[in-house]
Write a protein that holds these residues in place. Sequence first.
Motif, PDB file in Angstrom:
ATOM      1  N   THR A  46       0.832  -1.197   0.000  1.00 12.53           N
ATOM      2  CA  THR A  46       0.000   0.000   0.000  1.00 12.53           C
ATOM      3  C   THR A  46       0.867   1.248   0.000  1.00 12.53           C
ATOM      4  O   THR A  46       2.072   1.179   0.220  1.00 12.53           O
ATOM      5  CB  THR A  46      -0.917   0.047   1.251  1.00 12.53           C
ATOM      6  OG1 THR A  46      -0.110   0.114   2.424  1.00 12.53           O
ATOM      7  CG2 THR A  46      -1.828  -1.157   1.310  1.00 12.53           C
ATOM      8  N   ARG A 100      -3.623   2.712   2.058  1.00  7.42           N
ATOM      9  CA  ARG A 100      -3.386   2.071   3.357  1.00  7.42           C
ATOM     10  C   ARG A 100      -4.649   2.067   4.210  1.00  7.42           C
ATOM     11  O   ARG A 100      -4.931   1.100   4.906  1.00  7.42           O
ATOM     12  CB  ARG A 100      -2.251   2.807   4.086  1.00  7.42           C
ATOM     13  CG  ARG A 100      -1.962   2.286   5.470  1.00  7.42           C
ATOM     14  CD  ARG A 100      -1.327   0.903   5.437  1.00  7.42           C
ATOM     15  NE  ARG A 100      -0.970   0.481   6.771  1.00  7.42           N
ATOM     16  CZ  ARG A 100      -1.556  -0.529   7.424  1.00  7.42           C
ATOM     17  NH1 ARG A 100      -2.507  -1.217   6.854  1.00  7.42           N
ATOM     18  NH2 ARG A 100      -1.167  -0.843   8.631  1.00  7.42           N
ATOM     19  N   LYS A 132      -4.843  -3.416   5.442  1.00  3.45           N
ATOM     20  CA  LYS A 132      -5.573  -2.152   5.442  1.00  3.45           C
ATOM     21  C   LYS A 132      -5.907  -1.721   6.862  1.00  3.45           C
ATOM     22  O   LYS A 132      -6.070  -2.548   7.758  1.00  3.45           O
ATOM     23  CB  LYS A 132      -6.898  -2.268   4.666  1.00  3.45           C
ATOM     24  CG  LYS A 132      -6.772  -2.781   3.246  1.00  3.45           C
ATOM     25  CD  LYS A 132      -6.056  -1.825   2.365  1.00  3.45           C
ATOM     26  CE  LYS A 132      -5.947  -2.376   0.940  1.00  3.45           C
ATOM     27  NZ  LYS A 132      -4.952  -1.670   0.175  1.00  3.45           N
TER      28      LYS A 132
END
Length: 195
Positions: A46, A100, A132
């Motif tokens: 991410t 993210r 995440k």
Amino acid sequence: GEQTGKALDALSGLDIDMIAPSHGLVWRSMIPKILGEYSKWSAGGTEPKALIVYDTMWGSTGRIALSLEEGLSDAGVPVTRRNLKAAHISDIMTDILTSRAILIGSPTLNNGILPSVGALLTYIRGLRPGNKIGLAFGSYGWGGQSVGEVEEVMRLLKWELPLEKIRINYIPDENDLAAVRQSGRELGKMINGES
């Protein structure tokens, strides 16, 4: 992600001239770059940025989304805000892959989430993006079940949930929105590795 990673490992010794997935673009150039992107996506890589996705009935959940965006921006985090009434789900998934933090908002409708948010969550569950930070938010008039339903999907996906979900009864006032902005700032610090 895991299946793609295994496929990339199996193909690593081959000289690839073309990538032709079962759906999507056929790549005849930039093969090393595309393979690098697939590798990053399959590993859950991410960038330090946030995505806010929401739908709103009367504007209250939209106000929460805007205040979250302001707080994240105050913390120096790049933010993309997508209203499901205007954004296509495929474009949203592209943002989800690289962000993210994913913030998903829905007002409560008939003791649940809006159908547009339900469709998004179904799509996300199928693709199972990992690594995440999640935050569920929304407004409600009576029961307020929507935010819990969104958060439950985030739990199933094993996303980090470091902050308390945001549930605001009726129309958020200035005090509510100030608290929401502060939550955005706190989340921004986490994305930037400051806490």
